[in-house]
Every structure is written in C-alpha cells, then in structure tokens.
Design a protein around this motif. Structure first.
Motif, short mmCIF file in Angstrom:
data_model
loop_
_atom_site.label_atom_id
_atom_site.label_comp_id
_atom_site.label_asym_id
_atom_site.label_seq_id
_atom_site.Cartn_x
_atom_site.Cartn_y
_atom_site.Cartn_z
N MET A 37 5.99 -0.41 -10.87
CA MET A 37 4.68 0.10 -11.28
C MET A 37 3.80 -0.98 -11.92
SD MET A 37 6.85 2.61 -10.80
CE MET A 37 7.99 2.91 -12.12
N GLN A 38 4.39 -2.11 -12.28
CA GLN A 38 3.62 -3.18 -12.93
C GLN A 38 3.30 -4.34 -11.99
OE1 GLN A 38 5.52 -4.40 -16.62
NE2 GLN A 38 6.32 -2.36 -16.91
N THR A 39 3.82 -4.29 -10.79
CA THR A 39 3.67 -5.39 -9.85
C THR A 39 2.36 -5.25 -9.08
OG1 THR A 39 6.05 -5.61 -9.63
CG2 THR A 39 4.74 -6.47 -7.82
N PRO A 40 1.65 -6.38 -8.85
CA PRO A 40 0.41 -6.30 -8.07
C PRO A 40 0.66 -5.70 -6.69
CG PRO A 40 0.65 -8.46 -9.10
CD PRO A 40 1.94 -7.73 -9.32
N ARG A 41 -0.27 -4.89 -6.28
CA ARG A 41 -0.18 -4.21 -4.98
C ARG A 41 -0.06 -5.22 -3.83
NH1 ARG A 41 -0.15 1.01 -3.85
NH2 ARG A 41 -0.85 1.66 -1.81
N ASP A 42 -0.68 -6.37 -3.97
CA ASP A 42 -0.60 -7.41 -2.93
C ASP A 42 0.85 -7.79 -2.64
OD1 ASP A 42 -3.34 -7.38 -2.94
OD2 ASP A 42 -3.55 -9.24 -4.08
N LEU A 43 1.66 -7.88 -3.68
CA LEU A 43 3.07 -8.21 -3.47
C LEU A 43 3.82 -7.01 -2.88
CD1 LEU A 43 5.62 -9.90 -3.64
CD2 LEU A 43 5.73 -9.38 -6.09
N LEU A 44 3.52 -5.82 -3.37
CA LEU A 44 4.20 -4.62 -2.88
C LEU A 44 3.94 -4.38 -1.39
CD1 LEU A 44 3.61 -2.11 -5.83
CD2 LEU A 44 5.60 -3.57 -5.42
N THR A 45 2.82 -4.85 -0.89
CA THR A 45 2.48 -4.66 0.53
C THR A 45 2.71 -5.91 1.37
OG1 THR A 45 0.16 -5.24 0.13
CG2 THR A 45 0.74 -2.89 -0.01
N ASP A 75 5.20 -7.15 2.77
CA ASP A 75 6.07 -6.98 3.95
C ASP A 75 5.49 -5.99 4.96
OD1 ASP A 75 6.43 -4.59 2.63
OD2 ASP A 75 8.61 -4.75 2.48
N GLY A 76 4.26 -5.54 4.71
CA GLY A 76 3.60 -4.62 5.63
C GLY A 76 3.94 -3.16 5.40
N SER A 77 4.80 -2.88 4.42
CA SER A 77 5.19 -1.48 4.17
C SER A 77 4.19 -0.81 3.23
CB SER A 77 6.60 -1.42 3.59
OG SER A 77 6.63 -2.00 2.30
N LYS A 115 10.07 6.70 1.49
CA LYS A 115 11.14 5.86 2.03
C LYS A 115 11.15 4.50 1.33
CE LYS A 115 12.88 3.85 6.29
NZ LYS A 115 12.67 3.65 7.71
N ARG A 116 9.98 3.90 1.12
CA ARG A 116 9.90 2.59 0.47
C ARG A 116 10.30 2.69 -0.99
NH1 ARG A 116 11.23 -1.39 -0.93
NH2 ARG A 116 10.13 -3.36 -1.08
N ILE A 117 9.90 3.74 -1.65
CA ILE A 117 10.25 3.94 -3.06
C ILE A 117 11.77 4.12 -3.19
CG2 ILE A 117 10.01 5.53 -5.02
CD1 ILE A 117 7.04 5.86 -4.01
N ALA A 118 12.37 4.88 -2.28
CA ALA A 118 13.82 5.08 -2.30
C ALA A 118 14.56 3.77 -2.07
CB ALA A 118 14.23 6.12 -1.26
N THR A 119 14.03 2.93 -1.18
CA THR A 119 14.64 1.62 -0.93
C THR A 119 14.61 0.77 -2.19
OG1 THR A 119 14.05 1.70 1.41
CG2 THR A 119 14.46 -0.50 0.47
N HIS A 120 13.46 0.77 -2.87
CA HIS A 120 13.36 -0.02 -4.10
C HIS A 120 14.30 0.53 -5.17
CE1 HIS A 120 11.83 -2.54 -7.24
NE2 HIS A 120 11.75 -1.46 -8.00
N ARG A 121 14.39 1.84 -5.28
CA ARG A 121 15.27 2.45 -6.28
C ARG A 121 16.72 2.01 -6.04
NH1 ARG A 121 18.60 6.66 -7.63
NH2 ARG A 121 18.10 7.77 -9.56
#
Length: 192
Positions: free
Chosen positions: A153-161, A163-165, A171-177
């Motif tokens: 929740m603290q990471t810039p959106r640019d990094l979160l995206t 990989d194109g996800s 699904k992506r949130i579950a993978t991170h969890r």
C-alpha cells in the motif's frame, strides 16, 4: 438528546473524522467537512471532543485499537500474523494511512500500545518455540514484518504496474500476499 442519539452522533463524527484524517491528515482536515459528512452540528464536535487534535487522537484510538484487536501479534506464527495484517490494512487502508499521518504530524499522540508490544517482545525473547532471527532483536523483527505487511500500500503505483499486471486485481493481491508470507517464513526460520 437521548444517550442513544448522542452515542450515534459521536460515532458518526468519528467515522467522518476517520475518512477526513486518513485522506488529508491532521493539518489538512477541516472540522466543517467532518461535521457536514457526519450530518452533525459543528458545535457537537467541540462538545464531544474539545478540539481538532483531541478528535484526531480519538480517531487514532478507535482505528488502532480496532486493528490491534482484529490482528493480534502471534509470536509463534509470525508469517500468519503478516498475512492477517496485510489483509486488514488492505481492506481498511485508513488504518495504515492514519498511522502514517500520526508518524508525520504527531508521533506521540493517540493510544499507547507499548504494554501490548512489550508483552509480545518478552514472549519472543524467552520462548524456545517462537520465530526469531539470531542477533536480531524482537522489536526489529516486528518492525520489519509490519513494514513488509504495509509495503504494497506504500509502494508507488509505477513499480506495482512495472510487470504489466493490475495491482488491484484479486489475483495479483493474492500473489503478493503469498510472497509476503513466504518472505516472513524465510526471515523467521531458525538458523541451523
């Protein structure tokens, strides 16, 4: 006004304050907006909470106590604790936001959870079957785990995206969890 009405009004004010303070912090919050969103007379905020800083403190108390009760630290299963903490702050981002505003604006304001944390640290220090890292104090271990649980929740959106996800997809949130829990499992695995 009946006690029930006053309790309902106080609760509406707290809920509106949670939204306001988590969005803009103590300095940016406006009592007029809180009163309007609570559908309450502005004067009642001062009756129930004295001033804006006291309302911020009451808001912190409500949100952080709810978090501590919902997600107690389990010193014997820190990976599970990390996953539950991630779930809680993902579903209730105001908890993390208010905590961050507290650290930025008034670090000493609000509830003191020192006794609860001290008990967990003591249990981690003395227990043979608790997860710990050789040479890493339990306080530091809890700081690392809490930081990791809130990192998404603290990471810039640019990094979160990067990989194109879609970082908001279930699904992506579950993978991170799963990655978070695996990282905490590795982090807390006893050294052979």
């Amino acid at each position: 006004m009946s006690p029930r009405d006053s309790a309902d009004t106080r609760n509406r004010i707290l809920q509106a304050a949670i939204a306001e303070f988590s969005a803009v912090g103590l300095a940016g919050a406006r009592v007029d907006r809180i009163a309007a969103n609570a559908k309450a007379d502005k004067k009642l905020i001062y009756v129930y909470f004295r001033d804006k800083e006291s309302l911020f403190s009451a808001t912190l108390d409500r949100v952080l106590q709810d978090l501590i009760e919902a997600v107690p630290v389990d010193e014997k299963d820190l990976p599970s604790f990390a996953g539950r903490l991630f779930d809680y702050i993902h579903e209730r981002p105001e908890a993390l936001r208010l905590s961050m505003w507290r650290q930025l604006e008034r670090p000493t304001l609000g509830p003191s959870n020192e006794a609860a944390y001290s008990a967990k640290v003591t249990a981690m220090e003395s227990g043979d079957d608790t997860a710990r890292i050789d040479g890493v104090p339990p306080v530091d271990l809890l700081v690392l785990i809490q930081g990791m649980a809130g990192a998404w929740m603290q990471t810039p959106r640019d990094l979160l995206t990067a990989d194109g996800s879609d970082p908001d997809s279930p699904k992506r949130i579950a993978t991170h969890r799963r990655a978070l829990i695996a990282a905490v499992e590795r982090l807390t695995r006893p050294t052979p």
